[in-house]
Write an enzyme that holds these catalytic residues in place. Structure first.
Site, PDB file in Angstrom:
ATOM      1  N   CYS A   1      -2.638 -25.309 -71.921  1.00 10.98           N
ATOM      2  CA  CYS A   1      -2.198 -26.682 -71.667  1.00 10.98           C
ATOM      3  C   CYS A   1      -0.752 -26.713 -71.168  1.00 10.98           C
ATOM      4  O   CYS A   1       0.177 -26.397 -71.919  1.00 10.98           O
ATOM      5  CB  CYS A   1      -2.356 -27.478 -72.969  1.00 10.98           C
TER       6      CYS A   1
ATOM      7  N   CYS B   1       1.644 -28.932 -73.075  1.00  9.11           N
ATOM      8  CA  CYS B   1       1.909 -28.347 -74.400  1.00  9.11           C
ATOM      9  C   CYS B   1       3.069 -27.361 -74.323  1.00  9.11           C
ATOM     10  O   CYS B   1       3.895 -27.288 -75.244  1.00  9.11           O
ATOM     11  CB  CYS B   1       0.673 -27.633 -74.939  1.00  9.11           C
TER      12      CYS B   1
END
Length: 101
Positions: A26, A29
């Site tokens: 991600c 993230c």
């Protein structure tokens, strides 16, 4: 510290716990990890910060209804009291955590 499970980790904390639910693949993230380092440094005396990879622990993602990544949750007294979905700046998180405490 090592814990047998997430609930044990929550129960063992005297300070509130800020948990980032994320995944290695991600992109947002990864940027949040930098922001959460700032949060951890700024709020070191107020909260603990932890990261949980939802791919390694999918049952925790399901238990806490994690639908979007990153998702950061603030736990106090073993209960979730705040949730941040998507990428946020360190200052936004710091302000909101302090407001909740």
């Amino acid at each position: 510290m090592r814990f047998k499970n997430f609930d044990e980790m929550l129960e063992d904390q005297e300070q509130p716990l800020l948990v980032s639910f994320d995944a290695r693949w991600c992109g947002p993230c990864l940027s949040m990890k930098k922001e959460l380092k700032v949060v951890r440094d700024e709020l070191a005396d107020e909260v603990l910060v932890a990261h949980i990879d939802v791919e390694k622990f999918p049952s925790l993602g399901a238990k806490h209804d994690i639908r979007d990544l990153p998702c950061v949750m603030l736990f106090k007294d073993c209960k979730a009291i705040q949730r941040f979905e998507g990428a946020h700046s360190a200052n936004e998180i710091i302000d909101e955590v302090r407001r909740c405490l």
